[in-house]
Design an enzyme around this catalytic site. Structure first.
Site, mmCIF file in Angstrom:
data_model
loop_
_atom_site.group_PDB
_atom_site.id
_atom_site.type_symbol
_atom_site.label_atom_id
_atom_site.label_comp_id
_atom_site.label_asym_id
_atom_site.label_seq_id
_atom_site.Cartn_x
_atom_site.Cartn_y
_atom_site.Cartn_z
ATOM 1 N N SER A 113 1.053 -1.340 0.139
ATOM 2 C CA SER A 113 -0.070 -0.068 -0.070
ATOM 3 C C SER A 113 0.918 1.231 -0.056
ATOM 4 O O SER A 113 0.256 2.059 -0.471
ATOM 5 C CB SER A 113 -0.816 0.062 1.219
ATOM 6 O OG SER A 113 -1.826 -1.003 1.241
ATOM 7 N N GLU A 244 -10.163 6.287 26.043
ATOM 8 C CA GLU A 244 -11.337 5.292 26.122
ATOM 9 C C GLU A 244 -10.987 3.984 26.907
ATOM 10 O O GLU A 244 -11.778 3.275 27.233
ATOM 11 C CB GLU A 244 -11.476 5.156 24.604
ATOM 12 C CG GLU A 244 -12.841 4.178 24.127
ATOM 13 C CD GLU A 244 -13.156 4.087 22.833
ATOM 14 O OE1 GLU A 244 -12.319 4.522 21.750
ATOM 15 O OE2 GLU A 244 -14.281 3.470 22.520
ATOM 16 N N PHE A 292 -10.250 8.091 16.655
ATOM 17 C CA PHE A 292 -11.293 7.356 17.114
ATOM 18 C C PHE A 292 -10.750 5.930 18.012
ATOM 19 O O PHE A 292 -11.843 5.564 18.587
ATOM 20 C CB PHE A 292 -12.428 7.203 16.049
ATOM 21 C CG PHE A 292 -13.000 8.634 15.731
ATOM 22 C CD1 PHE A 292 -13.763 9.271 16.636
ATOM 23 C CD2 PHE A 292 -12.453 8.718 14.319
ATOM 24 C CE1 PHE A 292 -14.186 10.750 16.231
ATOM 25 C CE2 PHE A 292 -13.078 10.194 14.084
ATOM 26 C CZ PHE A 292 -13.840 10.988 14.780
ATOM 27 N N GLU A 338 -10.369 6.921 2.727
ATOM 28 C CA GLU A 338 -9.673 5.397 2.611
ATOM 29 C C GLU A 338 -10.842 4.340 3.277
ATOM 30 O O GLU A 338 -10.870 4.636 4.630
ATOM 31 C CB GLU A 338 -8.278 5.088 3.063
ATOM 32 C CG GLU A 338 -7.894 3.861 2.703
ATOM 33 C CD GLU A 338 -6.609 3.108 3.641
ATOM 34 O OE1 GLU A 338 -5.995 2.326 3.238
ATOM 35 O OE2 GLU A 338 -6.679 3.787 4.788
ATOM 36 N N HIS A 384 -4.457 -1.906 -4.283
ATOM 37 C CA HIS A 384 -3.787 -3.286 -4.936
ATOM 38 C C HIS A 384 -5.136 -4.298 -4.733
ATOM 39 O O HIS A 384 -6.071 -4.115 -3.942
ATOM 40 C CB HIS A 384 -2.603 -3.708 -3.948
ATOM 41 C CG HIS A 384 -2.812 -3.764 -2.466
ATOM 42 N ND1 HIS A 384 -3.683 -4.843 -2.016
ATOM 43 C CD2 HIS A 384 -2.536 -2.906 -1.649
ATOM 44 C CE1 HIS A 384 -3.696 -4.432 -0.569
ATOM 45 N NE2 HIS A 384 -2.919 -3.239 -0.435
ATOM 46 N N HIS A 471 -1.320 -9.606 -0.477
ATOM 47 C CA HIS A 471 -1.816 -8.695 -1.665
ATOM 48 C C HIS A 471 -1.747 -9.989 -3.061
ATOM 49 O O HIS A 471 -1.143 -10.921 -2.920
ATOM 50 C CB HIS A 471 -1.267 -7.809 -1.807
ATOM 51 C CG HIS A 471 -1.084 -6.830 -0.395
ATOM 52 N ND1 HIS A 471 -0.460 -5.548 -0.555
ATOM 53 C CD2 HIS A 471 -2.027 -6.903 0.414
ATOM 54 C CE1 HIS A 471 -0.655 -5.221 0.538
ATOM 55 N NE2 HIS A 471 -1.635 -5.946 1.291
HETATM 56 ZN ZN LIG Z 1 -2.388 -4.950 2.880
#
Ligand SMILES: [Zn+2]
Length: 515
Positions: A113, A244, A292, A338, A384, A471
């Site tokens: 990536s 949190e 978050f 994303e 990918h 991948h």
């Molecule tokens: Zn990956």
């Protein structure tokens, strides 16, 4: 609002068209042909027409969302709507312009990536593992990386006073979001604790640090304006309990609270870490940093949807578009979104969560099409693919996550007389888990049931045993609508997607850069 309506496109009413009626009415679904009115920005001669300033460029990345994931996601989403599924189209599959994209890195046949996203946002194809660094620098070599930085589209716009945002369900310092605002010899340098001593001594900065120091280190820029994702542990010291989860702490060894530094960097900035605070920060035009989760945000299938939980990808996309519109006063803005965890579910051979996160990305794209005009370029692609397959001759409408049943509803069997699933992987951790289960069962295979394979944690079968599924190297697809979209066609090198976006923003990029 863009001039097509997704709701119309997935209408169930059979049309009078013969092919449609014959093919689909028996199954209760029929798809209207999309009627797009978005203007093409490319003339008949292939020249880019003068399009003026676009409203926005929004780039959606489904991390690991290869073609088989899109096809399966379409069937899964359709089945959730009560359709057979195969006739359904995801929102972005209704975009008029589509290309196949070659994803290899300069040093890898099957990419990662970091190198792929760097190619998309800088226009330069590079090595696996590096963030927006030229391929001249080897991965992990801080000294070689310093001076080999390649300017990103986000940086080029920021130094010219345009507004930008980055949204991800992964850590905001992960490869895909990180490639937009940072330059790193190694994608894993998310905090100082992840970096070798020598790299820090040589002057390289961790990715979280680069994000909060963006305005200070980028003359003319006021910093990335909307930042929403996971990974807050990379922003807090290892002595500070998480907001949190009190049993967890931050990760930083340098004692810095980067959220406090970011808040102190300019007026009118807000930091949020749960849905309630996020919703309270909507509206207005101040910059927002939302982190978050200590690490990645939850898979959408597991997401805590209460006020103390975390927002959906669609909610974050809507929030970012509203903010950027309010800040931009008619000037174009850039937003990167994303769906980061499609990839993670696939790495775990877990098709269910990959499908749910694909549906969540689809909802985010749909929301953007409702909020933006025809004059916004929306580009949806993957960095990918994965080794994910749809196979075994299931009948039309067979439950996507189920066992394969043939045309007459009969349970299909493999050569060992065992039932099998439609979805599977070429490699991954399930192969070893299956071998262990079989050994426990006296060497006999475990007979799969529908209940087993439809359980949320079921890992689909894989062939080559690996710690983590890998991948895949085949092309991914890219879908586009809006000004400049027609340049998304044919088989493209991945780094050419940069030019599609930069061409549309050419007027903005001709402005003088600030000092
Ligand atoms: Zn990956």
């Amino acid at each position: 609002m863009m001039s097509f309506n997704v709701a119309n496109l997935i209408g169930r009413k059979p049309l009078s068209g013969l092919g449609c009626a014959l093919a689909l009415t028996a199954l209760g679904g029929c798809v209207e042909t999309p009627n797009f009115s978005a203007e093409s920005a490319v003339t008949a001669t292939g020249q880019l027409a003068s399009v003026g300033a676009p409203e926005a460029v929004v780039l959606f990345i489904g991390d690991g969302m290869g073609v088989s994931t899109v096809t399966a996601g379409r069937i899964y989403a359709g089945q959730k709507l009560g359709l057979a599924g195969e006739e359904h189209l995801l929102s972005f599959e209704q975009f008029p312009d589509v290309a196949l994209v070659k994803t290899y890195n300069t040093d890898m046949q099957v990419p990662d990536s970091a190198g792929t996203m760097s190619a998309i946002v800088t226009g330069i194809k590079t090595r696996a593992g590096v963030l927006s660094i030229a391929p001249s620098a080897p991965r992990g070599d801080c000294k070689a990386a310093l001076g080999a930085e390649v300017e990103t589209l986000m940086e080029a716009l920021e130094v010219r006073g345009f507004k930008t945002g980055v949204v991800s369900t992964a850590t905001i310092t992960h490869a895909t979001p990180g490639a937009n605002y940072s330059h790193s010899a190694d994608r894993n340098w998310e905090s100082d604790a992840d970096m070798p001593e020598a790299a820090r001594a040589a002057g390289c900065r961790d990715i979280a640090q680069q994000l909060v120091e963006f305005a200070a280190s980028t003359p003319g820029s006021d910093g990335v304006d909307v930042i929403l994702g996971g990974g807050r542990a990379h922003f807090f010291p290892d002595s500070v309990p998480d907001s949190e989860y009190p049993d967890k702490t931050g990760k930083r060894r340098d004692g810095r609270d980067l959220t406090a530094e970011w808040l102190a960097g300019a007026d009118n900035r807000t930091y949020v870490w749960n849905t309630e605070q996020f919703e309270a920060a909507a509206g207005g035009s101040g910059q927002v940093l939302g982190l978050f989760e200590p690490s990645h945000m939850q898979f959408d299938a597991d997401r805590n949807t209460t006020a103390t939980g975390e927002p959906s990808l669609a909610a974050m996309t809507e929030f970012a578009i509203n903010k950027l519109k309010a800040m931009s006063s008619g000037k174009p803005f850039l937003l990167i979104v994303e769906g980061g965890r499609i990839d993670h579910a696939h790495h775990g051979n877990n098709a269910y969560r990959a499908m749910e996160d694909t549906v969540a990305l689809d909802a985010a794209v749909h929301r953007a099409t409702e909020m933006l005009s025809d004059n916004a370029l929306l580009l949806v692609t993957a960095d990918h693919s994965h080794t994910f397959t749809i196979s075994g001759y299931p009948k039309r409408g067979n439950p996507l996550l189920g066992l394969v049943r043939g045309p007459d509803g009969e349970l299909m069997k493999d050569l060992n007389g065992q039932p099998y699933t439609t979805l599977g992987y070429a490699n991954g951790s399930s192969a070893a888990a299956e071998a262990a289960a079989r050994a426990k069962n006296g060497g006999k295979p475990i007979t799969l049931t529908d209940e087993m394979v439809q359980a949320p944690n079921y890992q689909q079968t894989s062939s080559v045993p690996m710690r983590s599924e890998t991948h895949a190297g085949e092309d991914v697809s890219a879908y586009a609508i809006g000004p400049g979209a027609a340049a998304v066609r044919g088989v493209m090198e991945q780094n050419r997607l940069y030019n599609v976006m930069a061409d549309v923003l050419s007027e903005a990029l001709r402005q003088p850069a600030g000092r």
